[in-house]
Write an enzyme that holds these catalytic residues in place. Structure first.
Site, PDB file in Angstrom:
ATOM      1  N   LYS A 116       6.426   3.678  -2.996  1.00 30.42           N
ATOM      2  CA  LYS A 116       7.452   3.630  -1.993  1.00 30.42           C
ATOM      3  C   LYS A 116       8.374   5.050  -1.870  1.00 30.42           C
ATOM      4  O   LYS A 116       8.872   5.351  -0.886  1.00 30.42           O
ATOM      5  CB  LYS A 116       8.470   2.829  -2.764  1.00 30.42           C
ATOM      6  CG  LYS A 116       7.895   1.209  -2.997  1.00 30.42           C
ATOM      7  CD  LYS A 116       8.403   0.211  -1.621  1.00 30.42           C
ATOM      8  CE  LYS A 116       7.303  -0.499  -1.041  1.00 30.42           C
ATOM      9  NZ  LYS A 116       6.804  -1.603  -1.906  1.00 30.42           N
ATOM     10  N   ARG A 291      -0.561  -2.235   8.618  1.00 30.24           N
ATOM     11  CA  ARG A 291      -1.546  -3.186   9.527  1.00 30.24           C
ATOM     12  C   ARG A 291      -0.745  -3.902  10.407  1.00 30.24           C
ATOM     13  O   ARG A 291       0.473  -3.568  10.692  1.00 30.24           O
ATOM     14  CB  ARG A 291      -1.628  -4.115   8.166  1.00 30.24           C
ATOM     15  CG  ARG A 291      -0.158  -4.390   7.677  1.00 30.24           C
ATOM     16  CD  ARG A 291      -0.260  -6.012   6.661  1.00 30.24           C
ATOM     17  NE  ARG A 291       1.333  -6.132   5.980  1.00 30.24           N
ATOM     18  CZ  ARG A 291       2.171  -6.405   6.345  1.00 30.24           C
ATOM     19  NH1 ARG A 291       2.289  -7.084   7.545  1.00 30.24           N
ATOM     20  NH2 ARG A 291       3.246  -6.599   5.599  1.00 30.24           N
TER      21      ARG A 291
END
Ligand code: MV4
Length: 446
Positions: A116, A291
């Site tokens: 992150k 994705r």
């Protein structure tokens, strides 16, 4: 182009990918757990291989077993779908090591966006707006108070290894810092085995708006507009729409340009989504999904672009067949997630589908793997259908949605259909006046 694709997933998304392969004349291999031998994507595939026992860990997450199935069937590419191994850097690398094309980005990019703090730093360095906060981990409450002087209150502590909102803690002023710091740290340790936390200015009532991008191997990057995914419960999205009522065409163009430039600088290839919080006309980058996403159909509906087809073409080395100027937003689309769950308690409701009737007609798309007498197993995600509605404008889309959802019959198990019907009666939803907290705040009185 590929000759045979192994689809390393199950359910509606496996069917979505399989349908695309069939249209492209590519052979398909389904993999499945023991209980999933009657899954519709297994029945529709050219070949299928059982990859292990029912628990995801033993089958859909079993890398060795999936790679064996690929070798056995001679697949030349593998599509990971969503969830499961779709953002697993190690898996992506192993697929390549086995001389198959992983239909997704490079493992390096999966890893870069998986962390992150690194993701945020990388995007900031490429000119993407991020929320002010600590430059890495926060070591002490004193350090946190120092940082808060530059960000302003309230502030939010987040786990570095976190995700899904677990262990996030808000401090509204300096008197709350010490407590929030300690709680966030201990929850980070308990949930992720890593007590590192970082800090950001807390945005009190933003929307969740994400931008879909698609990039080929030749430096062409195009964005496909946004999806508004603010209607969530415990970080589970329930309804997504495109375009967002909150964005003007100018704002869309502005963030789209920023995002495509950054993705190009990053050298990213494939489809991806940048998630933002959007408040008072400002975007703040949160994370990037490397994705395909569950909610990709709303973008396909309004742009007319088959995201999975483009994704497969890009993976096989083809150039993007369209440019940014070719992308037009046509009307409005909403996706309703039908989960096998109680519509009030959200407790999973696996079991046999006794009766099934899907709505139809102009502007109705159903992505689903269920059929009459199919038994929804208890082991996996509760999503059993996605109903995606297209209207010429948002009002028509809402009217069609009401009509379509009221036709839907799924007997034998409980589903989230009733919740959606209630949402469609609500004036805030009809006006598009909602943010990330709306559903949690309004569930009681729907
Ligand atoms: C935030 C936030 C407010 N301010 N960050 C939750 C999950 C994680 N991916 C990011 N999350 C949030 N980060 C700042 N600086 C509020 C949330 C948040 C949220 C975000 C998106 C969708 C639903 C949400 C529900 C609660 C909190």
């Amino acid at each position: 182009m590929f000759k045979k694709i192994l689809i390393a997933n199950r359910g509606d998304i496996a069917i979505r990918i399989l349908r695309c392969c069939k249209e492209m004349n590519i052979n398909t291999v389904a993999v499945h757990s023991v209980i999933d031998s009657n899954l519709m994507n297994v029945l529709l595939a050219d070949e299928s291989v059982c990859i292990g026992p029912n628990k995801s860990f033993d089958s859909y997450l079993n890398i060795g077993s999936i790679l064996s199935a690929a070798e056995l069937t001679g697949a030349d590419a593998l599509h990971p779908g969503v969830g499961f191994l779709s953002e697993n850097e190690k898996f992506a690398r192993m697929v390549s090591d086995h001389n198959m094309k992983f239909i997704g980005p490079d493992p390096e990019h999966i890893a870069l966006m998986g962390d992150k703090i690194t993701a945020k730093k990388t995007m900031a360095s490429f000119g993407v707006p991020v929320v002010k906060g600590s430059d890495g981990a926060v070591e002490s409450p004193e350090m946190a108070e120092e940082i808060a002087k530059t960000t302003g209150y309230p502030v939010l502590f987040k786990a570095t290894s976190g995700g899904g909102g677990k262990g996030m803690k808000v401090a509204n002023d300096s008197s709350e810092v010490s407590n929030a710091f300690k709680m966030a740290k201990s929850e980070a340790k308990a949930n992720f085995g890593d007590d590192n936390i970082y800090m950001e200015r807390y945005l009190s009532d933003p929307r969740h708006i994400e931008i879909q991008i698609i990039a080929d191997n030749y430096g062409n990057v195009v964005h496909l507009g946004e999806r508004d995914c603010s209607i969530q419960r415990n970080h589970q999205k329930l309804m997504e729409e495109s375009p967002s009522v909150a964005l003007s065409p100018e704002k869309r163009e502005e963030i789209g340009e920023i995002v495509t430039k950054a993705v190009k600088k990053m050298g990213y290839v494939g489809v991806g989504t940048l998630e933002f919080l959007y408040e008072n006309g400002e975007f703040f980058f949160m994370e990037m999904n490397t994705r395909l996403q569950v909610e990709h159909p709303v973008t396909e509906i309004v742009t007319g672009i088959d995201i999975v087809k483009e994704q497969i073409k890009i993976a096989s080395g083809e150039k993007l067949s369209f440019s940014q100027e070719d992308v037009k937003i046509n009307g409005h689309a909403i996706e309703f997630r039908i989960n096998a769950e109680n519509s009030e308690t959200f407790i999973p409701s696996p079991g046999k589908i006794e009766e099934l009737y899907f709505p139809g007609g102009n502007g109705i798309r159903i992505d689903s793997h269920i059929y009459r007498e199919y038994v929804v197993p208890q082991f996996y995600d509760s999503l059993i259908a996605k109903i995606i509605i297209h209207g010429r404008d948002r009002d028509e889309c809402l009217a069609k949605s009401k009509r379509a959802l009221s036709e839907l019959v799924i007997d034998g198990i409980s589903t989230t259909t009733n919740l959606h019907l209630k949402l469609l009666q609500n004036k805030d939803i009809v006006r598009g006046e909602y943010n990330i907290h709306w559903l949690m705040n309004n569930l009681e009185n729907l």
